[in-house]
Design a protein around this motif. Structure first.
Motif, PDB file in Angstrom:
ATOM      1  N   ASN A  70      31.521  46.289   5.476  1.00 57.10           N
ATOM      2  CA  ASN A  70      31.804  44.859   5.297  1.00 57.10           C
ATOM      3  C   ASN A  70      30.550  43.989   5.300  1.00 57.10           C
ATOM      4  OD1 ASN A  70      34.614  45.220   5.056  1.00 57.10           O
ATOM      5  ND2 ASN A  70      34.770  45.392   7.283  1.00 57.10           N
ATOM      6  N   LEU A  71      29.485  44.471   4.679  1.00 48.88           N
ATOM      7  CA  LEU A  71      28.262  43.672   4.569  1.00 48.88           C
ATOM      8  C   LEU A  71      28.525  42.485   3.656  1.00 48.88           C
ATOM      9  CD1 LEU A  71      25.193  43.222   4.937  1.00 48.88           C
ATOM     10  CD2 LEU A  71      24.863  44.771   2.990  1.00 48.88           C
ATOM     11  N   LYS A  72      28.192  41.293   4.176  1.00 49.79           N
ATOM     12  CA  LYS A  72      28.417  40.064   3.401  1.00 49.79           C
ATOM     13  C   LYS A  72      27.214  39.132   3.537  1.00 49.79           C
ATOM     14  CE  LYS A  72      33.366  40.306   4.160  1.00 49.79           C
ATOM     15  NZ  LYS A  72      34.494  39.772   4.896  1.00 49.79           N
ATOM     16  N   TRP A  73      26.933  38.430   2.445  1.00 44.72           N
ATOM     17  CA  TRP A  73      25.927  37.377   2.430  1.00 44.72           C
ATOM     18  C   TRP A  73      26.617  36.121   1.943  1.00 44.72           C
ATOM     19  CZ3 TRP A  73      23.887  41.907  -0.478  1.00 44.72           C
ATOM     20  CH2 TRP A  73      23.121  42.735   0.321  1.00 44.72           C
ATOM     21  N   PRO A  74      27.303  35.387   2.815  1.00 46.38           N
ATOM     22  CA  PRO A  74      28.135  34.261   2.364  1.00 46.38           C
ATOM     23  C   PRO A  74      27.352  33.053   1.866  1.00 46.38           C
ATOM     24  CG  PRO A  74      28.225  34.465   4.747  1.00 46.38           C
ATOM     25  CD  PRO A  74      27.470  35.658   4.240  1.00 46.38           C
ATOM     26  N   ARG A  75      26.079  32.905   2.257  1.00 43.06           N
ATOM     27  CA  ARG A  75      25.261  31.783   1.785  1.00 43.06           C
ATOM     28  C   ARG A  75      23.831  32.274   1.568  1.00 43.06           C
ATOM     29  NH1 ARG A  75      28.731  29.734   5.221  1.00 43.06           N
ATOM     30  NH2 ARG A  75      29.923  27.895   4.619  1.00 43.06           N
ATOM     31  N   PRO A  76      23.138  31.662   0.611  1.00 42.02           N
ATOM     32  CA  PRO A  76      21.738  32.052   0.406  1.00 42.02           C
ATOM     33  C   PRO A  76      20.852  31.588   1.564  1.00 42.02           C
ATOM     34  CG  PRO A  76      22.496  30.530  -1.329  1.00 42.02           C
ATOM     35  CD  PRO A  76      23.602  30.678  -0.348  1.00 42.02           C
ATOM     36  N   VAL A  77      19.727  32.276   1.712  1.00 39.27           N
ATOM     37  CA  VAL A  77      18.688  31.887   2.668  1.00 39.27           C
ATOM     38  C   VAL A  77      17.520  31.334   1.856  1.00 39.27           C
ATOM     39  CG1 VAL A  77      17.044  32.720   4.389  1.00 39.27           C
ATOM     40  CG2 VAL A  77      19.406  33.586   4.374  1.00 39.27           C
ATOM     41  N   TYR A  78      17.281  30.035   2.006  1.00 36.98           N
ATOM     42  CA  TYR A  78      16.238  29.367   1.234  1.00 36.98           C
ATOM     43  C   TYR A  78      14.926  29.301   2.023  1.00 36.98           C
ATOM     44  CZ  TYR A  78      19.960  27.891  -1.906  1.00 36.98           C
ATOM     45  OH  TYR A  78      21.013  27.890  -2.787  1.00 36.98           O
TER      46      TYR A  78
END
Length: 158
Positions: free
Chosen positions: A96-104
């Motif tokens: 369940n690896l998730k990246w729900p928002r970018p890292v700026y």
């Protein structure tokens, strides 16, 4: 926390934070994830993401680095207190690896984990299997990384 027996389900650990710079985002991505929105600020500005952002793999690698450093701190604290340091084994994997928002660029991500389960291993009685939920949140409290993981941990030696 020294042994498997000491872990309590629900225990949470803040393992550290990290501020992402343009230089490191580009350096990591050039080597491991060379997509335009990770390596070219102008292309990133024109992309769906709207700006240069870290590879999701980069954010996960920082979690792992901070987690290893956290384990080293636990070991040093145990030794300083005259106890045996915790014995961590390998991980059989994550899900369940998730990246729900970018890292700026300039985002500071705080990382933590929470123990969600554990069980002794019948086939390797000196080890237990620990389940955890990992999380990374940005400076606004928004999740940017999550996954469920497992790792082996040494049981109390008799």
């Amino acid at each position: 926390m020294t042994d498997f027996e000491d872990l309590e389900i629900g225990h949470e650990a803040d393992i550290g934070s990290h501020t992402f710079t343009a230089e490191e985002i580009i350096a990591f991505a050039r080597r491991w994830d060379p997509q335009p929105f990770h390596i070219d600020p102008e292309a990133a500005a024109r992309s769906l993401l709207g700006g240069l952002c870290a590879s999701g793999w980069h954010t996960a690698c920082v979690w792992m680095r901070l987690n290893v450093e956290y384990g080293k701190r636990l070991a040093a604290e145990a030794l300083a207190a005259g106890r045996q340091p915790p014995r961590f084994g390998p991980s059989p994997g994550i899900s369940n690896l998730k990246w729900p928002r970018p890292v700026y660029v300039g985002d500071t991500i705080s990382y933590r984990w929470r123990i969600s389960g554990k069980r002794p291993l019948a086939t390797r009685p000196q080890w237990g299997l620990v389940e955890h939920e990992a999380l990374g949140v940005n400076q606004n409290g928004q999740p940017v990384l999550s996954f469920e993981g497992k790792f082996f941990m040494g049981r109390r030696l008799s």
